[in-house]
Write an enzyme that holds these catalytic residues in place. Structure first.
Site, PDB file in Angstrom:
ATOM      1  N   GLY A   1       0.812  -1.202   0.000  1.00  0.00           N
ATOM      2  CA  GLY A   1       0.000   0.000   0.000  1.00  0.00           C
ATOM      3  C   GLY A   1       0.848   1.256   0.000  1.00  0.00           C
ATOM      4  N   PHE A   2       0.177   2.378   0.094  1.00  0.00           N
ATOM      5  CA  PHE A   2       0.818   3.691   0.022  1.00  0.00           C
ATOM      6  C   PHE A   2       1.845   3.906   1.139  1.00  0.00           C
ATOM      7  CE2 PHE A   2      -0.279   7.983   1.999  1.00  0.00           C
ATOM      8  CZ  PHE A   2       0.811   8.641   1.452  1.00  0.00           C
TER       9      PHE A   2
ATOM     10  N   ASP B   1       0.955  -8.784   1.922  1.00  0.00           N
ATOM     11  CA  ASP B   1      -0.185  -8.040   1.390  1.00  0.00           C
ATOM     12  C   ASP B   1      -1.064  -9.017   0.626  1.00  0.00           C
ATOM     13  OD1 ASP B   1      -1.856  -6.015  -0.048  1.00  0.00           O
ATOM     14  OD2 ASP B   1      -0.359  -4.633   0.736  1.00  0.00           O
TER      15      ASP B   1
ATOM     16  N   THR C   1      -6.139  -3.765  -1.665  1.00  0.00           N
ATOM     17  CA  THR C   1      -5.918  -2.376  -2.082  1.00  0.00           C
ATOM     18  C   THR C   1      -4.443  -2.107  -2.367  1.00  0.00           C
ATOM     19  OG1 THR C   1      -5.749  -1.657   0.232  1.00  0.00           O
ATOM     20  CG2 THR C   1      -7.903  -1.486  -0.815  1.00  0.00           C
TER      21      THR C   1
ATOM     22  N   LYS D   1       4.039 -12.133  19.627  1.00  0.00           N
ATOM     23  CA  LYS D   1       4.271 -12.818  20.906  1.00  0.00           C
ATOM     24  C   LYS D   1       5.184 -14.023  20.721  1.00  0.00           C
ATOM     25  CE  LYS D   1       0.631 -14.619  23.106  1.00  0.00           C
ATOM     26  NZ  LYS D   1       0.717 -16.009  23.616  1.00  0.00           N
TER      27      LYS D   1
ATOM     28  N   TYR E   1     -14.780   0.742   9.601  1.00  0.00           N
ATOM     29  CA  TYR E   1     -13.384   1.159   9.723  1.00  0.00           C
ATOM     30  C   TYR E   1     -13.114   1.754  11.100  1.00  0.00           C
ATOM     31  CZ  TYR E   1      -8.950   3.437   8.486  1.00  0.00           C
ATOM     32  OH  TYR E   1      -7.640   3.834   8.451  1.00  0.00           O
TER      33      TYR E   1
ATOM     34  N   LYS F   1     -10.937  -0.248  13.948  1.00  0.00           N
ATOM     35  CA  LYS F   1      -9.664   0.276  14.431  1.00  0.00           C
ATOM     36  C   LYS F   1      -9.681   0.464  15.947  1.00  0.00           C
ATOM     37  CE  LYS F   1      -6.969   0.905  10.780  1.00  0.00           C
ATOM     38  NZ  LYS F   1      -5.598   0.350  10.688  1.00  0.00           N
TER      39      LYS F   1
ATOM     40  N   TYR G   1      -2.847  -7.211  24.958  1.00  0.00           N
ATOM     41  CA  TYR G   1      -1.593  -7.963  24.796  1.00  0.00           C
ATOM     42  C   TYR G   1      -0.445  -7.240  25.505  1.00  0.00           C
ATOM     43  CZ  TYR G   1      -3.117 -11.709  21.671  1.00  0.00           C
ATOM     44  OH  TYR G   1      -3.704 -12.852  21.157  1.00  0.00           O
TER      45      TYR G   1
ATOM     46  N   THR H   1      -2.711  11.634   5.495  1.00  0.00           N
ATOM     47  CA  THR H   1      -1.355  11.576   4.970  1.00  0.00           C
ATOM     48  C   THR H   1      -1.419  11.403   3.458  1.00  0.00           C
ATOM     49  OG1 THR H   1      -0.604  10.575   7.044  1.00  0.00           O
ATOM     50  CG2 THR H   1       0.868  10.386   5.162  1.00  0.00           C
TER      51      THR H   1
END
Length: 326
Positions: free
Chosen positions: A11-12, A32, A36, A106, A146, A150, A160, A176
Site C-alpha cells: 500500500g501507500f 499483502d 488495495t 508474541k 473502519y 480500528k 496484549y 497523509t
C-alpha cells in the site's frame, strides 16, 4: 541487520516505509493480499536480496520462519470507497488481523507498531484531538466498519501489552499523502490532483468549509521510525513522567496545520496552472467529520518529532508523482 515484517506493505504507506527500511540496511518481509495494495508499488524491491514478498490475508494465521525483530501492522483498507466496498472484510481485517499479528509478535518476541487512525476520534467534539480523547463515533453508520474496527484493534493491542508484556505501540495517523498513493483510492488529495490533471471538475463535498490537516508521507515515516527506535522501558517511562500516561503507548502523528477542503482544492489548481478544471459541490457524506486536527504535543516531547514539510511543498512532490503515472 534487523528482520522487519510490514503488513499491508504494497500500500501507500507500506511502500514508502519499506523503501526507507531497505535503504537503512534492514531485511524486510512484506505481506499483502493486494486487496488495495498495488504490486506496481513493490516491483522496485523484488530484485533486492533483503526483500521478500508474501501474498497473504492477515485475517488468517501466518507463520514466519527464523527471527523476527519488528512488525509494522499497516494492513487495512483505509479510504472510504475501499473500506465501505466490503465492510465485513474491513472489520475482519482490523479485528482478526490484529489478533493474528499480535500472536505472531508474541511468538517471536517482536516489537510491534500498530497503525491506527484519527478516525477513532470520529466526528470529534474536542478540537484539536489529544490521545486522551475517547472520540465521538457512530457504531452503526457507513464509516463504522473502519472506525470501530480500528478502535477494537487498539483494545487488542492494549490487552496484549497489559497481559503478556508485549512491546506494542499505537500510532494514530492523520490525513497523509504523497507518492505511491492509489490514484483511484478516493482520498481527497489524490482525488483533487487526478481530477485537475485530467481537466475534470474537482468534487468538493458539502460547502468545503470542513477542515483537515495534511501530513506528507516522509514526515510520517520519520515519526514511525523514531517511535520504534525507543526501547520499551524508556518510552513508557518518558510518557509517564511527562504526561502521566500509564497505559499502552499511543501517539498522534499528523500535521497540526489546518486547512479547509476548499483551500486545498484551490491550492491544487494553483499548482497545476494548465488545468481547466472547476470546483463543483456535492452533498456531504453521512458521518463525515467536520473538523480534524491532531494535538501532537506528546510526539514532539517524547520523540522530538514534528512535521517539517509544508503543504505546498508536499503537494508539488505528489503532483510530480501523479504526472508520471496518470
Amino acid at each position: 541487520m534487523r528482520t522487519i515484517l510490514v503488513t499491508g506493505g504494497a500500500g501507500f504507506i507500506g511502500t514508502n516505509l519499506i523503501k526507507r527500511l531497505l535503504e537503512d540496511n534492514n531485511k524486510v518481509i512484506c505481506i499483502d493480499n493486494n486487496y488495495t495494495g498495488r504490486l506496481e508499488n513493490i516491483k522496485q524491491f523484488l530484485d533486492n536480496p533483503n526483500f521478500k514478498f508474501i501474498k497473504h490475508d492477515i485475517t488468517k494465521p501466518i507463520k514466519i520462519e527464523g527471527e523476527l525483530d519488528e512488525i509494522y501492522n499497516l494492513a487495512c483498507p483505509a479510504s472510504p470507497p475501499h473500506y465501505q466496498k466490503n465492510p465485513i472484510f474491513t472489520l475482519n481485517t482490523s479485528i482478526f488481523g490484529i489478533i493474528n499479528i499480535l500472536e505472531l509478535a508474541k511468538k517471536h518476541n517482536a516489537k510491534i507498531l500498530h497503525a491506527s487512525t484519527s478516525e477513532v476520534y470520529g466526528n470529534p467534539l474536542e478540537h484539536p484531538q489529544k490521545e486522551s480523547y475517547w472520540g465521538n463515533v457512530n457504531p452503526i453508520g457507513p464509516r463504522a466498519c473502519y472506525d470501530e474496527g480500528k478502535r477494537v484493534a487498539e483494545t487488542y493491542c492494549y490487552e496484549y501489552w497489559k497481559n503478556f508484556g508485549l512491546d506494542v505501540r499505537i500510532v494514530r495517523i492523520f490525513n497523509t499523502y504523497g507518492p505511491y498513493m492509489d490514484p483511484n483510492d478516493g482520498r481527497v488529495v489524490s482525488n483533487f490532483i487526478i481530477q485537475a490533471l485530467k481537466n475534470e471538475p474537482l468534487t468538493v463535498y458539502g460547502d468545503g468549509k470542513q477542515t483537515r490537516s495534511f501530513q506528507y508521507i516522509d514526515d510520517l515515516i520519520e515519526g514511525m521510525l523514531k517511535y520504534m527506535e525507543m526501547d520499551k522501558e524508556g518510552l513508557e517511562n518518558k510518557l509517564k513522567s511527562k504526561f502521566n500516561w500509564d497505559t499502552i503507548p499511543v501517539l498522534n502523528m499528523g500535521n497540526p496545520e489546518e486547512f479547509t477542503i476548499l483551500e486545498l482544492a484551490n491550492k491544487v489548481l494553483e499548482l497545476i496552472p494548465e488545468s481547466k478544471s472547476e470546483i463543483v459541490f456535492k452533498p456531504l457524506p453521512k458521518d463525515d467529520p467536520v473538523r480534524r486536527r491532531p494535538d501532537i504535543t506528546m510526539a514532539k516531547e517524547v520523540l522530538s518529532w514534528k512535521p517539517k514539510i509544508r503543504l505546498e511543498e508536499g503537494l508539488k512532490k505528489t503532483i510530480e508523482y501523479f504526472r508520471e503515472i496518470v
